[in-house]
Enzyme design. Structure first.
Site, PDB file in Angstrom:
ATOM      1  N   HIS A  75       0.742  -1.275   0.074  1.00  0.00           N
ATOM      2  CA  HIS A  75      -0.107   0.171   0.021  1.00  0.00           C
ATOM      3  C   HIS A  75       0.872   1.270   0.045  1.00  0.00           C
ATOM      4  CE1 HIS A  75       0.321   0.055   4.549  1.00  0.00           C
ATOM      5  NE2 HIS A  75       0.200   1.406   4.228  1.00  0.00           N
ATOM      6  N   ASP A 124       0.162  -7.667   1.670  1.00  0.00           N
ATOM      7  CA  ASP A 124       0.411  -6.400   1.749  1.00  0.00           C
ATOM      8  C   ASP A 124       2.105  -6.026   1.784  1.00  0.00           C
ATOM      9  OD1 ASP A 124       0.603  -3.630   1.792  1.00  0.00           O
ATOM     10  OD2 ASP A 124      -0.202  -3.390   3.824  1.00  0.00           O
ATOM     11  N   GLY A 217       2.834   6.935   8.473  1.00  0.00           N
ATOM     12  CA  GLY A 217       4.564   7.222   8.097  1.00  0.00           C
ATOM     13  C   GLY A 217       5.131   6.024   8.621  1.00  0.00           C
ATOM     14  N   SER A 219       4.146   2.823   7.871  1.00  0.00           N
ATOM     15  CA  SER A 219       3.765   1.764   7.155  1.00  0.00           C
ATOM     16  C   SER A 219       5.054   1.259   6.299  1.00  0.00           C
ATOM     17  CB  SER A 219       2.944   2.226   5.924  1.00  0.00           C
ATOM     18  OG  SER A 219       1.591   2.438   6.700  1.00  0.00           O
ATOM     19  N   GLY A 220       5.030  -0.062   6.073  1.00  0.00           N
ATOM     20  CA  GLY A 220       6.162  -0.578   5.428  1.00  0.00           C
ATOM     21  C   GLY A 220       7.534  -0.936   5.960  1.00  0.00           C
TER      22      GLY A 220
END
Length: 278
Positions: A75, A124, A217, A219-220
């Site tokens: 995402h 994801d 912020g 995320s990932g």
């Protein structure tokens, strides 16, 4: 509940698109504290240039998985055009140039084929091929990964790191944050008063104490856990509750890396072969 999860993804990415000093936007893990410099060497800042004007800003985290590849959340990929992205490794203070950073453009993007844009459906995860290799300047390291299929026991303490928001008001620090999060096993996280059916076996839940969490912020970025004698990246930050990020019984949810090892290895090999052909 699925609507709330999807809303968080959109809200988080929109909020990240606000640049500051050397063209990035940052925040922090909620309930965390400043990490020590040169500690989480596999942590990456994924940055985006939406107007093609060479003005990059932080949108997500990531992890170095080999010299040419970075793992992040699907995402976080706002566009499939690799020229819009760069990664910064060896980063610590997003406001300042520390001399430890390497700024590397992205050459190719591979999103998991099972990703459909719905965070509750899982998958994801994405792999970025870098245009140039990460070199060992003493401030970077390749992440250790878990064994295929490995799971963590309930209550096992891991560490989340990132530049996500500190609170719902958007207060931000200057440096990489870290915080401990306790794993919530799937049999608990999938209960109705926790995340219910949107918590899948291919995910890791951690937190949910109402105090510490990931936020927009982050995320990932990695969930790092000390297992089998080394720090290993067991999770990729995927989603959390809409609104206040640190809600009771709504832990931060991560893509479980051990569920995607075969796919990751095949993608890395394929991208390497493509690069050789070119």
């Amino acid at each position: 509940m699925i609507w709330l999860v999807t809303l968080l993804a959109c809200f988080g990415l929109i909020c990240a698109e606000e640049p500051f000093n050397h063209n990035v936007h940052n925040g922090r893990v909620i309930g965390g504290h400043d990490s020590k410099p040169n500690t989480w060497k596999w942590q990456v800042s994924l940055q985006h240039d939406s107007y093609n004007d060479n003005y990059f800003y932080h949108i997500c985290g990531g992890s170095i998985i080999d010299a040419f590849h970075v793992m992040t959340a699907a995402h976080c990929v706002l566009s499939m055009d690799p020229t819009e992205y760069r990664v910064v490794v060896g980063e610590y203070n997003l406001y300042e140039y520390d001399g430890s950073e390497q700024f590397i453009r992205v050459d190719r993007i591979v999103v998991h084929p099972g990703w459909n844009g719905d965070l509750a459906s899982g998958n994801d995860i994405a792999i970025l091929r870098l245009a140039d290799p990460v070199y060992d300047n003493g401030y970077v390291a390749i992440a250790n990964l878990p064994y295929p299929g490995e799971t963590l026991p309930h209550g096992f303490t891991c560490t989340i790191t990132g530049w996500g928001l500190i609170d719902f008001e958007g207060n931000v620090p200057t440096v990489l944050q870290e915080a401990p999060l306790d794993v919530v096993e799937h049999s608990v996280c999938s209960q109705g008063d926790w995340w219910g059916s949107v918590a899948l076996n291919t995910m890791v839940c951690a937190g949910g104490d109402g105090i510490i969490s990931g936020c927009q912020g982050d995320s990932g970025g990695p969930l790092s856990c000390y297992t089998n004698g080394a720090w290993r990246v067991h999770g990729v930050v995927s989603y959390g509750p809409a609104g206040m990020c640190n809600q009771y019984k709504k832990p931060t949810v991560f893509t479980r890396v051990s569920s995607f090892m075969d796919w990751m290895y095949s993608v890395s090999l394929l991208l390497h072969l493509v690069a050789l052909d070119n």
